[in-house]
Structure formats: structure tokens, C-alpha cells
Design a protein around this motif. Sequence first.
Motif, PDB file in Angstrom:
ATOM      1  N   ASN A 137      39.004  45.797 -49.503  1.00 18.41           N
ATOM      2  CA  ASN A 137      37.922  46.588 -50.106  1.00 18.41           C
ATOM      3  C   ASN A 137      38.424  47.314 -51.357  1.00 18.41           C
ATOM      4  O   ASN A 137      37.724  47.382 -52.368  1.00 18.41           O
ATOM      5  CB  ASN A 137      37.378  47.592 -49.083  1.00 18.41           C
ATOM      6  CG  ASN A 137      36.493  46.924 -48.041  1.00 18.41           C
ATOM      7  OD1 ASN A 137      35.818  45.933 -48.324  1.00 18.41           O
ATOM      8  ND2 ASN A 137      36.506  47.441 -46.822  1.00 18.41           N
ATOM      9  N   GLU A 156      43.348  43.079 -38.612  1.00 21.82           N
ATOM     10  CA  GLU A 156      42.180  42.664 -39.381  1.00 21.82           C
ATOM     11  C   GLU A 156      41.518  43.865 -40.068  1.00 21.82           C
ATOM     12  O   GLU A 156      41.033  43.769 -41.203  1.00 21.82           O
ATOM     13  CB  GLU A 156      41.199  41.922 -38.456  1.00 21.82           C
ATOM     14  CG  GLU A 156      39.960  41.355 -39.123  1.00 21.82           C
ATOM     15  CD  GLU A 156      40.225  40.336 -40.222  1.00 21.82           C
ATOM     16  OE1 GLU A 156      41.340  39.773 -40.259  1.00 21.82           O
ATOM     17  OE2 GLU A 156      39.321  40.120 -41.063  1.00 21.82           O
ATOM     18  N   MET A 157      41.507  44.993 -39.367  1.00 20.27           N
ATOM     19  CA  MET A 157      40.960  46.216 -39.976  1.00 20.27           C
ATOM     20  C   MET A 157      41.787  46.591 -41.213  1.00 20.27           C
ATOM     21  O   MET A 157      41.244  47.004 -42.244  1.00 20.27           O
ATOM     22  CB  MET A 157      41.006  47.381 -38.970  1.00 20.27           C
ATOM     23  CG  MET A 157      40.014  47.266 -37.838  1.00 20.27           C
ATOM     24  SD  MET A 157      40.452  48.366 -36.470  1.00 20.27           S
ATOM     25  CE  MET A 157      40.150  49.983 -37.191  1.00 20.27           C
ATOM     26  N   TYR A 209      39.437  53.284 -42.429  1.00 19.71           N
ATOM     27  CA  TYR A 209      40.043  52.336 -41.489  1.00 19.71           C
ATOM     28  C   TYR A 209      39.296  52.439 -40.155  1.00 19.71           C
ATOM     29  O   TYR A 209      39.818  52.865 -39.142  1.00 19.71           O
ATOM     30  CB  TYR A 209      41.533  52.692 -41.335  1.00 19.71           C
ATOM     31  CG  TYR A 209      42.339  51.756 -40.464  1.00 19.71           C
ATOM     32  CD1 TYR A 209      42.592  50.445 -40.863  1.00 19.71           C
ATOM     33  CD2 TYR A 209      42.880  52.191 -39.263  1.00 19.71           C
ATOM     34  CE1 TYR A 209      43.337  49.587 -40.073  1.00 19.71           C
ATOM     35  CE2 TYR A 209      43.632  51.341 -38.459  1.00 19.71           C
ATOM     36  CZ  TYR A 209      43.849  50.034 -38.877  1.00 19.71           C
ATOM     37  OH  TYR A 209      44.604  49.184 -38.089  1.00 19.71           O
ATOM     38  N   ALA A 226      35.720  43.404 -37.619  1.00 23.84           N
ATOM     39  CA  ALA A 226      37.122  43.149 -37.264  1.00 23.84           C
ATOM     40  C   ALA A 226      37.424  43.513 -35.816  1.00 23.84           C
ATOM     41  O   ALA A 226      38.280  42.901 -35.185  1.00 23.84           O
ATOM     42  CB  ALA A 226      38.028  43.949 -38.198  1.00 23.84           C
ATOM     43  N   ASN A 268      32.484  45.438 -47.810  1.00 27.35           N
ATOM     44  CA  ASN A 268      32.091  46.394 -46.761  1.00 27.35           C
ATOM     45  C   ASN A 268      31.720  47.757 -47.336  1.00 27.35           C
ATOM     46  O   ASN A 268      32.030  48.797 -46.755  1.00 27.35           O
ATOM     47  CB  ASN A 268      33.233  46.529 -45.731  1.00 27.35           C
ATOM     48  CG  ASN A 268      33.732  45.185 -45.252  1.00 27.35           C
ATOM     49  OD1 ASN A 268      34.901  44.876 -45.369  1.00 27.35           O
ATOM     50  ND2 ASN A 268      32.833  44.364 -44.759  1.00 27.35           N
ATOM     51  N   LEU A 284      40.890  44.261 -44.062  1.00 28.64           N
ATOM     52  CA  LEU A 284      39.578  44.573 -44.656  1.00 28.64           C
ATOM     53  C   LEU A 284      39.655  45.821 -45.532  1.00 28.64           C
ATOM     54  O   LEU A 284      39.112  45.844 -46.640  1.00 28.64           O
ATOM     55  CB  LEU A 284      38.518  44.777 -43.562  1.00 28.64           C
ATOM     56  CG  LEU A 284      38.054  43.552 -42.777  1.00 28.64           C
ATOM     57  CD1 LEU A 284      36.875  43.925 -41.884  1.00 28.64           C
ATOM     58  CD2 LEU A 284      37.658  42.414 -43.702  1.00 28.64           C
ATOM     59  N   ALA A 285      40.340  46.860 -45.032  1.00 27.67           N
ATOM     60  CA  ALA A 285      40.407  48.113 -45.800  1.00 27.67           C
ATOM     61  C   ALA A 285      41.136  47.882 -47.128  1.00 27.67           C
ATOM     62  O   ALA A 285      40.677  48.333 -48.186  1.00 27.67           O
ATOM     63  CB  ALA A 285      41.101  49.192 -44.973  1.00 27.67           C
ATOM     64  N   ASN A 307      33.965  50.453 -45.053  1.00 29.34           N
ATOM     65  CA  ASN A 307      34.412  50.490 -43.646  1.00 29.34           C
ATOM     66  C   ASN A 307      34.958  49.119 -43.248  1.00 29.34           C
ATOM     67  O   ASN A 307      35.159  48.258 -44.124  1.00 29.34           O
ATOM     68  CB  ASN A 307      33.271  50.975 -42.745  1.00 29.34           C
ATOM     69  CG  ASN A 307      32.120  49.988 -42.650  1.00 29.34           C
ATOM     70  OD1 ASN A 307      32.003  49.070 -43.464  1.00 29.34           O
ATOM     71  ND2 ASN A 307      31.269  50.170 -41.670  1.00 29.34           N
ATOM     72  N   THR A 308      35.177  48.902 -41.947  1.00 30.61           N
ATOM     73  CA  THR A 308      35.795  47.641 -41.511  1.00 30.61           C
ATOM     74  C   THR A 308      34.962  46.958 -40.405  1.00 30.61           C
ATOM     75  O   THR A 308      35.455  46.753 -39.296  1.00 30.61           O
ATOM     76  CB  THR A 308      37.225  47.895 -40.975  1.00 30.61           C
ATOM     77  OG1 THR A 308      37.129  48.771 -39.825  1.00 30.61           O
ATOM     78  CG2 THR A 308      38.128  48.521 -42.007  1.00 30.61           C
TER      79      THR A 308
END
Length: 321
Positions: free
Chosen positions: A306, A298-299, A75, A100, A318, A302-303, A96-97
Motif C-alpha cells: 500500500n 500477508e498482512m 497493519y 489476508a 486497500n 499488503l501494508a 488496511n489489510t
Amino acid sequence: MKIYITQTIPSIAEEMLVKAGYEVDVNRENKILSQEELLTALSKKPYDAVLPLLTNQINASVFDAVPTAKIFANYAVGYNNIDVAEATKRGITITNTPGALTDSVAEHTVGLILSLSLRIVESDSYLCAGKYKGWEPLGFLGIDLKGKTVGVLGAGRIGYRVAEILKKGFGMNVVYYDVKKNDPFEKELGATFCDTPEGVLKIADVVTVHVPLLDSTKHLINAQRLTMMKPSAYLINTSRGPVVDEAALVTALQNHIIAGAGLDVFENEPQLAPGLAQLSNVVITPHIASATKVARDEMAVLAAQNIIDFFGGKVPANKVS
Ligand code: NAD
């Protein structure tokens, strides 16, 4: 699939993972797990994935504690908290992120610069201490950024956005150093490339650091390089603490080798180097450059994505290893 999240993050991540049909455990204690607590938590179930934070050291003993985990979805954009070589050796995927938090960190960086150049934090303390007796023509004189030069060390996503704001919004000139030349920096921002960090340090009025923490960037800013900066210059670090030799920086600030520093990250977080907090020419924030709701949400997205992509048979967008 069983997923472990090492500390509470925005709920969207858990919602996405539950929606995907996964069993999700979260450390909801709102505290950073010690290494021992992390190993204990991870060995409780055969987790398939872990979503760690930058405050977790992910190394061989962690991989041993949860041998079923095939992906660690960090994160954070920086992944210096993970032994990537060891993960690669074991066939474990790391993500990773990126992106974001680019705007958030860049805006925070500019906030630190303005706090120093306009002496905002210093004058706020003065006022709150009841020292203001009336308008002072020579009180708290700062500097204008317009026409000055910002030097960017690490011309990636965040470095670019910082330079863009300072060039287009404040009329600063841009110089930069990176291990590779960056066309948009030069074409869109009229930036000048320096082929050494020293080249930047000698001419910049504001030096802002945006490199990842690697063996090659540890103490990129050291005692010797600080002496190359202008005595009127500010150093800003929102990358990772160990990129700057913090003890050397304190000495340089105490001796007015440079004019000031704005820091969001520290060499031994959460500890500060002795003397740092007592300096009036320093503005410090507790690693909050990505702390906007939009960036943190947003992070989380994304995490979680993934992990979902990984188990869906896709290469996560990512993937770093
Ligand atoms: P990025 O990968 O887009 O940019 C990093 C740049 O540094 C790249 O252009 C790369 O070529 C350059 N670089 C690598 N090694 C170098 C070296 N030895 N010398 C000079 N340049 C070098 O990454 P980004 O998204 O811009 O993020 C940069 C860093 O910011 C992250 O790695 C992370 O550690 C830090 N960060 C901090 C916070 C915070 O909360 N304070 C938040 C996000 C990111």
C-alpha cells in the motif's frame, strides 16, 4: 522516503520497503508504544509514511507530530484505531489489510465454537488438575453442531468464511444480519436474512459477531439483547471488544442467561472485565485470531505494498480514505 513501523512485524514488510529504496525505522523493542512514546518517535524525523498497528491510536495529535506523513498503512483489517475523518480532512491516506487474515480469523472462530460445544478447554483443565478417574458416560456432555443454527452478525469476508465452514463442514443452518443483504450468503449457503439483530439472536444456537467497530456497532450485544438469546446458545466475538458489553456478558454468563462465550477480543484490552476469567463456560484467547504465519506475513506484504503503490503514484489497493 522515510517510513516508520511502530512495532516489529514480519520482516517481509521492511525488506519490501528497503528494496523500494526507502529508509525504514522500526520500534524493535517488542512493546506497544505509549501515546507519548509514539509522538516522540514520530517527531524524530520527517517521516513520509507510518505503518501503525491496531494498538496505536492514530489521531490529530499524531498527525500533528508527523505533518510530513501522507499515508498511514494500518497493519490490520479493522481501522477503528484511526481517526479517519480527521485524516480525510487533512488529505492523509489510510489503508488496511483486508482478506489476508480472513481464513485465519474464521478458523479461529470455529476453534472457539468447538472448544465450547465439545467442552475442550474445560475438560483439559479437569484432566491436568488430576481429576480424571476413568471414562465417564455422563461426563462433559457437549452438543453436536450438525443441524443447529449459526447466526452471523456482519456478513462480510470473515462472516462468510465462518458460515461456509459451518454449513459445508458441519451441516449447520445459517441465519444472518447485516446492514445490507448478501447474495452469496443466501445463494451459496442457503442462509436466511434477518432484518434485525434480534431476529438472529432469538433463533441461533451459536451467535458469531463479525462487524467492524463503529459508533453504530458499539455494544451491539448488550444486556437486553443477551436476554433474547436461547439459554443454550453460545456467543462468539472475534471482531472488536467494544462490540459486546463485556460487563453485561459476564452477568449473563454468571446467571446462565446464555450457555457460554468464546472471545478473542475484549472491551478494554489487555484488561478483562471482572469475573470473566473465572467463568468455566468461557473460552478466551488474547487477540490472536489472525496469528498464523501465513496471515501475518500477508498482512505485512499488503501494508508495505500500500505504501509502495502510494509513492509510486497509484491508488493503493486497500485505501479506506
Ligand atoms: P468486512 O468489511 O468484510 O465485513 C464487515 C461486515 O459488517 C460487512 O458486511 C458490513 O456490511 C457489516 N456491517 C457494518 N456495520 C454493520 C452494522 N451496524 N450491523 C451489521 N452489520 C454491519 O470485514 P471483515 O474482513 O469480515 O472483518 C470484520 C471485522 O473483524 C474487522 O472490522 C475487524 O474489526 C475484525 N477482525 C478481528 C481480528 C482479530 O484478530 N480478532 C482480525 C481481523 C479482523
